[in-house]
Write a protein that holds these residues in place. Structure first.
Motif, mmCIF file in Angstrom:
data_model
loop_
_atom_site.group_PDB
_atom_site.id
_atom_site.type_symbol
_atom_site.label_atom_id
_atom_site.label_comp_id
_atom_site.label_asym_id
_atom_site.label_seq_id
_atom_site.Cartn_x
_atom_site.Cartn_y
_atom_site.Cartn_z
ATOM 1 N N GLY A 174 0.926 -1.051 0.026
ATOM 2 C CA GLY A 174 -0.127 0.065 -0.121
ATOM 3 C C GLY A 174 0.828 1.319 0.164
ATOM 4 N N ASN A 175 0.184 2.453 0.163
ATOM 5 C CA ASN A 175 0.719 3.637 0.256
ATOM 6 C C ASN A 175 0.862 4.032 1.527
ATOM 7 O OD1 ASN A 175 0.919 3.938 -2.466
ATOM 8 N ND2 ASN A 175 -1.191 4.679 -2.575
ATOM 9 N N TYR A 176 2.166 4.886 1.864
ATOM 10 C CA TYR A 176 2.366 5.219 3.355
ATOM 11 C C TYR A 176 3.070 6.771 3.245
ATOM 12 C CZ TYR A 176 2.060 0.465 4.750
ATOM 13 O OH TYR A 176 1.668 -0.844 4.871
ATOM 14 N N GLN A 177 2.308 7.585 4.045
ATOM 15 C CA GLN A 177 2.817 9.038 4.049
ATOM 16 C C GLN A 177 3.626 9.093 5.307
ATOM 17 O OE1 GLN A 177 1.523 11.343 1.723
ATOM 18 N NE2 GLN A 177 3.061 12.782 2.522
ATOM 19 N N LEU A 178 5.083 9.278 5.178
ATOM 20 C CA LEU A 178 6.008 9.593 6.102
ATOM 21 C C LEU A 178 6.235 11.048 6.437
ATOM 22 C CD1 LEU A 178 8.157 6.488 5.715
ATOM 23 C CD2 LEU A 178 6.015 6.591 7.144
ATOM 24 N N GLU A 179 6.662 11.271 7.705
ATOM 25 C CA GLU A 179 7.054 12.579 8.092
ATOM 26 C C GLU A 179 8.493 12.448 8.559
ATOM 27 O OE1 GLU A 179 4.801 16.467 9.744
ATOM 28 O OE2 GLU A 179 5.478 15.269 11.391
ATOM 29 N N PHE A 180 9.366 13.491 8.089
ATOM 30 C CA PHE A 180 10.987 13.344 8.570
ATOM 31 C C PHE A 180 10.914 14.735 9.277
ATOM 32 C CE2 PHE A 180 10.311 10.511 5.045
ATOM 33 C CZ PHE A 180 11.057 9.696 5.318
ATOM 34 N N THR A 181 11.346 14.689 10.611
ATOM 35 C CA THR A 181 11.516 16.125 11.214
ATOM 36 C C THR A 181 12.578 15.980 12.140
ATOM 37 O OG1 THR A 181 10.193 15.101 12.871
ATOM 38 C CG2 THR A 181 9.133 16.423 11.497
ATOM 39 N N ARG A 182 13.584 17.095 12.321
ATOM 40 C CA ARG A 182 14.747 17.395 13.140
ATOM 41 C C ARG A 182 14.672 18.533 13.591
ATOM 42 N NH1 ARG A 182 21.011 15.172 12.937
ATOM 43 N NH2 ARG A 182 21.750 16.477 14.837
ATOM 44 N N LYS A 183 14.837 19.027 14.670
ATOM 45 C CA LYS A 183 15.280 20.504 15.098
ATOM 46 C C LYS A 183 15.975 21.103 14.285
ATOM 47 C CE LYS A 183 15.504 23.492 19.070
ATOM 48 N NZ LYS A 183 15.615 23.556 20.657
ATOM 49 N N GLY A 184 15.870 22.186 13.884
ATOM 50 C CA GLY A 184 16.787 22.989 12.800
ATOM 51 C C GLY A 184 17.000 22.865 11.636
ATOM 52 N N PHE A 185 15.980 21.659 11.014
ATOM 53 C CA PHE A 185 15.973 21.349 9.728
ATOM 54 C C PHE A 185 14.509 21.410 9.123
ATOM 55 C CE2 PHE A 185 19.602 19.657 11.437
ATOM 56 C CZ PHE A 185 20.507 19.500 10.141
ATOM 57 N N VAL A 186 14.293 21.730 7.744
ATOM 58 C CA VAL A 186 13.151 21.858 7.175
ATOM 59 C C VAL A 186 12.426 20.240 7.287
ATOM 60 C CG1 VAL A 186 11.746 22.422 5.273
ATOM 61 C CG2 VAL A 186 13.894 23.575 5.826
ATOM 62 N N THR A 187 11.245 20.228 7.922
ATOM 63 C CA THR A 187 10.296 19.122 7.686
ATOM 64 C C THR A 187 9.983 18.604 6.517
ATOM 65 O OG1 THR A 187 9.367 19.527 9.896
ATOM 66 C CG2 THR A 187 8.202 18.050 8.697
ATOM 67 N N GLN A 188 9.984 17.247 6.008
ATOM 68 C CA GLN A 188 9.777 16.789 4.771
ATOM 69 C C GLN A 188 8.512 15.814 4.988
ATOM 70 O OE1 GLN A 188 12.348 15.923 1.481
ATOM 71 N NE2 GLN A 188 14.080 16.831 2.370
ATOM 72 N N ASN A 189 7.679 15.711 4.134
ATOM 73 C CA ASN A 189 6.604 14.613 3.799
ATOM 74 C C ASN A 189 6.592 14.037 2.578
ATOM 75 O OD1 ASN A 189 4.638 14.879 6.485
ATOM 76 N ND2 ASN A 189 5.208 17.160 5.652
ATOM 77 N N ILE A 190 6.683 12.754 2.678
ATOM 78 C CA ILE A 190 7.094 11.962 1.385
ATOM 79 C C ILE A 190 6.149 10.784 1.495
ATOM 80 C CG2 ILE A 190 8.796 10.445 0.007
ATOM 81 C CD1 ILE A 190 10.852 12.323 1.229
ATOM 82 N N GLU A 191 5.450 10.450 0.272
ATOM 83 C CA GLU A 191 4.612 9.148 0.022
ATOM 84 C C GLU A 191 5.548 8.203 -0.466
ATOM 85 O OE1 GLU A 191 0.196 9.005 -0.723
ATOM 86 O OE2 GLU A 191 1.155 8.797 -2.718
ATOM 87 N N TYR A 192 5.304 6.743 0.220
ATOM 88 C CA TYR A 192 5.890 5.673 -0.544
ATOM 89 C C TYR A 192 4.828 4.667 -0.835
ATOM 90 C CZ TYR A 192 10.579 7.662 1.192
ATOM 91 O OH TYR A 192 11.336 8.457 1.343
ATOM 92 N N THR A 193 5.425 3.863 -1.928
ATOM 93 C CA THR A 193 4.226 2.881 -2.281
ATOM 94 C C THR A 193 5.215 1.335 -2.014
ATOM 95 O OG1 THR A 193 3.313 4.179 -3.873
ATOM 96 C CG2 THR A 193 3.240 1.319 -4.166
ATOM 97 N N VAL A 194 4.701 0.566 -1.133
ATOM 98 C CA VAL A 194 5.094 -0.909 -1.024
ATOM 99 C C VAL A 194 4.427 -1.995 -1.633
ATOM 100 C CG1 VAL A 194 5.657 -2.427 0.752
ATOM 101 C CG2 VAL A 194 5.705 -0.164 1.495
ATOM 102 N N ARG A 195 5.413 -2.734 -2.644
ATOM 103 C CA ARG A 195 4.775 -3.407 -3.493
ATOM 104 C C ARG A 195 5.094 -4.982 -2.965
ATOM 105 N NH1 ARG A 195 6.499 0.733 -6.409
ATOM 106 N NH2 ARG A 195 5.091 1.829 -7.971
ATOM 107 N N ARG A 196 4.326 -5.729 -3.535
ATOM 108 C CA ARG A 196 4.440 -7.091 -3.052
ATOM 109 C C ARG A 196 5.688 -7.941 -3.292
ATOM 110 N NH1 ARG A 196 0.287 -12.287 -4.587
ATOM 111 N NH2 ARG A 196 0.948 -13.454 -3.011
ATOM 112 N N ASN A 197 6.198 -8.355 -2.193
ATOM 113 C CA ASN A 197 7.734 -9.095 -2.258
ATOM 114 C C ASN A 197 8.904 -8.242 -2.992
ATOM 115 O OD1 ASN A 197 6.597 -11.307 -1.144
ATOM 116 N ND2 ASN A 197 5.795 -12.363 -3.197
ATOM 117 N N GLU A 198 8.660 -6.841 -2.769
ATOM 118 C CA GLU A 198 9.760 -5.761 -3.156
ATOM 119 C C GLU A 198 10.127 -5.001 -2.001
ATOM 120 O OE1 GLU A 198 8.460 -3.577 -6.595
ATOM 121 O OE2 GLU A 198 7.855 -5.179 -7.638
ATOM 122 N N THR A 199 11.520 -4.653 -2.330
ATOM 123 C CA THR A 199 12.086 -3.821 -1.281
ATOM 124 C C THR A 199 12.033 -2.396 -1.744
ATOM 125 O OG1 THR A 199 13.609 -5.535 -0.184
ATOM 126 C CG2 THR A 199 14.125 -3.297 0.258
#
Length: 514
Positions: A309-334
């Motif tokens: 499925g699709n996953y919306q992830l948020e990447f945060t660290r103080k002093g850095f600009v936050t990023q939001n990225i969507e990833y698609t996980v496929r069957r039996n794939e990395t």
């Protein structure tokens, strides 16, 4: 050896003769047992089902009811307009004024030159029942209207049902809600009193409520629940079932279906926890620069096994600009990725700002400011409201006509921004000020001589900005004013008081930027 060959030829001859006689019998038994006008059937003239014959007229429609497929038809010299296979019948379109029909089948032979018992008209619908000679048409009714009819286990629809039954014994069941019934019917070659080869079969039904139980089926992840191939619920199914054994299937997108078997006990509440579908999975791993970045809602800094499925992830660290990225996980794939966070830009090369502060000068006041930065070019406008008052100025030597003054200023400045550190910048500025005085009688009387006296000046200075947090500036801006012009009253007032159209000034305050 000769006798053996003679016997084989004799046996083959008898076999061929049997097939020939059987085919002739089938052909002789095939007949039309009913032909009638369907008064209320408008199929022949409906826009989506009507046909036009070769003369441009609406064709006749004959619905040929037959238990077999593979029939061919010959309308003689007038021909056939069209033939369509439908469930349980063939729709045969004929020209107007058709009078006869030849019916052919590879197994049941030929029924030649069947003449219609009534005159057929264009745009009308008729019904023809063909008996292939292996059984009889039966009209099946039930004790409860619109019950589901099963003949030898075959679902034949809801009552009343017309079904062609081959000669022999048949088991007929009727079911609706909690009512059930069953009967056996024997189809023979004997004719009924009207010699129509149609038989009436009625199935009596009784209330079987005592044999039913309440059933509640639940499944995790709001999976779809199927019973007998039909979708009956999502996440939950509440129903009543007859006592016995059942199997249901649960399904969900990107998952392997699961089967669950259970037993229903009559007159009880039966609760079933169905097996949930097994999700298809893959793997997700994201590297970050810098390290120690917070990833939510799922920490994938180490490889994680996740449902497809699709996953919306948020990447945060103080002093850095936050990023939001969507990833698609496929069957039996990395799925792998590297995310690089950018440091927060406190001093922005592109910004809109407004705010205010205190202005310290010969006649101090408070200032409101608004401005914008584009590619570090800074354009600023300000307005200063005078607070402090000047010394008393006496006009005409009359000690009773003393006046005090406040100075208001309208300013425009241009500068270029130089970042010194991540949270510190300086902007050299060149500007223009328009100053004007507001008079206030200081003693008895209402003398306001010199009100609106004005001067203009060029300013040179710098704005030092400190950014403690994003979107908030603390500033101090020293400047020097060089007077360009003063009107007569302004000169007089500045000669007799502390009012000045030039000199040193300092602005300090707070700005909010976007």
């Amino acid at each position: 050896m000769c006798n053996f060959a003679h016997d084989m030829r004799l046996l083959l001859t008898l076999f061929v003769l049997f097939l020939s006689i059987n085919a002739q019998v089938k052909a002789q038994n095939m007949k039309v047992i009913s032909f009638r006008l369907l008064e209320k059937d408008l199929t022949a003239i409906r826009h989506d089902t009507q046909k036009i014959d070769q003369n441009g007229e609406t064709a006749v429609l004959i619905k040929v009811v037959t238990p077999e497929k593979g029939f061919r038809f010959d309308g003689g010299s007038l021909g056939i307009v069209a033939a369509e296979d439908h469930v349980g019948e063939i729709w045969l379109y004929l020209p107007r004024h058709a009078v006869k029909l030849t019916i052919m089948h590879p197994d049941y032979g030929v029924l030649r030159d069947y003449y219609y018992p009534v005159s057929v008209e264009g745009g009308r619908t008729y019904e023809m029942l063909i008996d292939i000679g292996t059984g009889r048409y039966a009209d099946i009714t039930s004790g409860v209207a619109k019950a589901n009819i099963f003949v030898d286990g075959e679902d034949c629809g809801v009552s009343p049902v017309r079904k062609y039954l081959n000669y022999g014994r048949h088991t007929i069941r009727a079911m609706k809600d909690r009512f059930e019934g069953e009967t056996n019917a024997v189809i023979t070659t004997s004719q009924d009193k009207n010699n129509t080869k149609q038989q009436l079969i009625h199935v009596d039904m009784v209330d079987m409520s005592s044999h039913y139980g309440d059933v509640t089926v639940t499944v995790d992840n709001r999976a779809d629940i199927f019973h007998n191939g039909q979708l009956v619920g999502t996440g939950e199914w509440r129903t009543q079932l007859r006592e016995g054994n059942y199997t249901i299937e649960t399904r969900k997108a990107n998952s392997d279906p699961a089967m669950t078997s259970f037993t229903v006990v009559a007159q009880r509440q039966n609760t079933v926890k169905a097996n949930a579908p097994t999700p298809h999975t893959g793997w997700l791993h994201v590297y970050t620069r810098p390290r120690n970045v917070k990833i939510t809602p799922i920490d994938v800094s180490e490889t994680q096994t996740l449902p497809v499925g699709n996953y919306q992830l948020e990447f945060t660290r103080k002093g850095f600009v936050t990023q939001n990225i969507e990833y698609t996980v496929r069957r039996n794939e990395t799925t792998q990725d590297t995310v690089t966070l950018q440091r927060v830009t406190y001093v922005k090369p592109l910004a809109f700002y407004f705010g205010g502060g205190f202005t310290l000068r010969s006649l101090s006041g408070v200032s409101a400011m608004i401005g914008a930065v584009y590619q570090r070019h800074d354009i600023q406008a300000s307005y200063t409201f005078g607070l402090s008052e000047s010394d008393i100025v006496y006009w005409g030597g009359d000690m009773n006509t003393g006046t005090k003054y406040k100075m208001q200023s309208l300013g425009v400045k241009y500068g270029y921004q130089f970042p010194l550190m991540r949270q510190l910048a300086i902007t050299p500025q060149l500007g223009w000020n328009y100053n004007f005085l507001s008079a206030n009688a200081a003693q008895t009387g209402n003398a306001t001589y010199g009100d609106k006296a004005s001067s203009q000046a060029v300013t040179i200075g710098a704005k030092l900005v400190v950014v403690p947090v994003q979107h908030l500036y603390l500033f101090v801006a020293p400047e020097y004013m060089f007077a360009l012009s003063k009107d007569t009253n302004f000169k007089t007032i500045s000669d007799h008081s502390d009012v000045s159209g030039d000199g040193f000034a300092v602005h300090a305050g707070l700005l909010v930027n976007f």
